[in-house]
Design a protein around this motif. Structure first.
Motif, short mmCIF file in Angstrom:
data_model
loop_
_atom_site.label_atom_id
_atom_site.label_comp_id
_atom_site.label_asym_id
_atom_site.label_seq_id
_atom_site.Cartn_x
_atom_site.Cartn_y
_atom_site.Cartn_z
N LYS A 49 -5.64 6.55 4.46
CA LYS A 49 -6.54 6.76 5.44
C LYS A 49 -7.79 5.84 5.41
CE LYS A 49 -7.59 10.21 8.78
NZ LYS A 49 -7.61 11.60 9.04
N ASP A 50 -8.49 5.80 4.04
CA ASP A 50 -9.83 5.21 3.97
C ASP A 50 -9.32 3.80 3.67
OD1 ASP A 50 -11.11 7.38 4.16
OD2 ASP A 50 -11.05 7.88 2.02
N LYS A 51 -7.85 3.17 3.48
CA LYS A 51 -7.63 1.74 3.28
C LYS A 51 -7.23 1.08 4.66
CE LYS A 51 -6.38 2.69 -1.47
NZ LYS A 51 -5.36 2.77 -2.27
N ILE A 88 -3.41 10.96 3.19
CA ILE A 88 -4.57 11.02 2.39
C ILE A 88 -4.93 10.04 1.65
CG2 ILE A 88 -5.36 12.46 0.33
CD1 ILE A 88 -3.60 14.92 1.72
N GLU A 89 -3.96 9.32 1.06
CA GLU A 89 -4.34 8.19 0.15
C GLU A 89 -4.50 6.92 0.86
OE1 GLU A 89 -1.79 7.64 -3.29
OE2 GLU A 89 -1.07 9.55 -3.55
N ASP A 108 -8.73 0.03 8.62
CA ASP A 108 -9.67 0.03 9.39
C ASP A 108 -9.29 -0.05 11.09
OD1 ASP A 108 -12.27 -0.23 10.75
OD2 ASP A 108 -12.67 -2.16 9.43
N ILE A 125 -4.18 6.53 10.46
CA ILE A 125 -5.44 6.79 10.82
C ILE A 125 -5.67 8.28 11.50
CG2 ILE A 125 -7.49 6.18 12.33
CD1 ILE A 125 -6.40 3.43 11.40
N GLN A 176 0.03 2.45 11.00
CA GLN A 176 -1.32 2.29 10.82
C GLN A 176 -2.04 3.39 11.56
OE1 GLN A 176 -3.39 -1.49 10.58
NE2 GLN A 176 -1.31 -2.62 10.05
N LYS A 215 0.85 -1.30 -0.16
CA LYS A 215 0.03 -0.18 0.08
C LYS A 215 0.86 1.22 -0.06
CE LYS A 215 -3.99 -2.14 2.16
NZ LYS A 215 -4.70 -2.22 3.73
#
Length: 196
Positions: A128-130, A125-126, A132, A102, A98, A73
């Motif tokens: 953060k949504d990946k 930014i790239e 959990d 976050i 991680q 990633k």
């Protein structure tokens, strides 16, 4: 091309390990935290990423599949190559990378050699949504694990409300051994001791 290598550690250098497998020595770049956990003569399985560039072919190795996936990633982010990805994982070992992503902690990510503030912000930014947070704190399995996960999540939220960073809150709660009869208040008190 090469998913993993199982072999015996021949030697360990500052940023790599030489693993002997079938009478061949593989030069594998690894994060510092991983290098500190292995020893010469130890047989181990290393999950690898094979990097091919115009001027070099290199193997990057990790002790877990999760760490390898996080590395993949990272190097998908514009401006982060394999060496940069390895430097970031070395600077933020374990779950701290991680949590830094976050919580938007660019300062923690930019501690990595060769990673500036702008690149750290781009990573956040790239990616953060990946990532959990629920997956990070949950223990897979039973109903008890769901209860523990809920208690952990509630304790983290309480620490956030007290003004602690998400990274500090997560790390403090993760250190607490949680049994099924513990409530959020007990976990919170124990986590506060870990922060201080």
């Amino acid at each position: 091309m090469i998913s993993y290598i199982i072999g015996v550690v021949d030697s360990i250098e500052s940023d790599r390990v030489i693993v002997e497998h079938n009478e061949m020595g593989y030069n594998i770049f690894m994060p510092n935290a991983s290098l500190e956990r292995i020893g010469v003569g130890e047989k181990l399985k290393i999950y690898t990423y094979f990097s091919v560039r115009e001027d070099a072919m290199q193997l990057y190795g990790f002790l877990t599949k999760d760490e390898l996936e996080l590395f993949k990633k990272l190097i998908a982010v514009s401006g982060v190559g394999p060496k940069g990805g390895l430097a970031i994982i070395s600077a933020c070992p374990g779950d701290s990378l991680q949590m830094a992503i976050i919580s938007g902690d660019a300062k923690a990510i930019s501690k990595a050699q060769g990673i500036g503030a702008k690149t750290a912000q781009r990573i956040i930014i790239e990616l953060k949504d990946k990532i959990d947070i629920e997956d990070m704190i949950s223990v897979k399995g039973t109903e008890k694990a769901t209860v523990n996960s809920t208690v952990q999540s509630d304790a983290i939220e309480a620490l956030l409300a007290l003004g602690y960073s998400r990274t500090d809150a997560f790390n403090a709660v993760k250190k607490v051994e949680i049994s099924e009869n513990m409530d959020v208040e007990f976990v919170l008190k124990s986590a506060l001791k870990n922060i201080m």
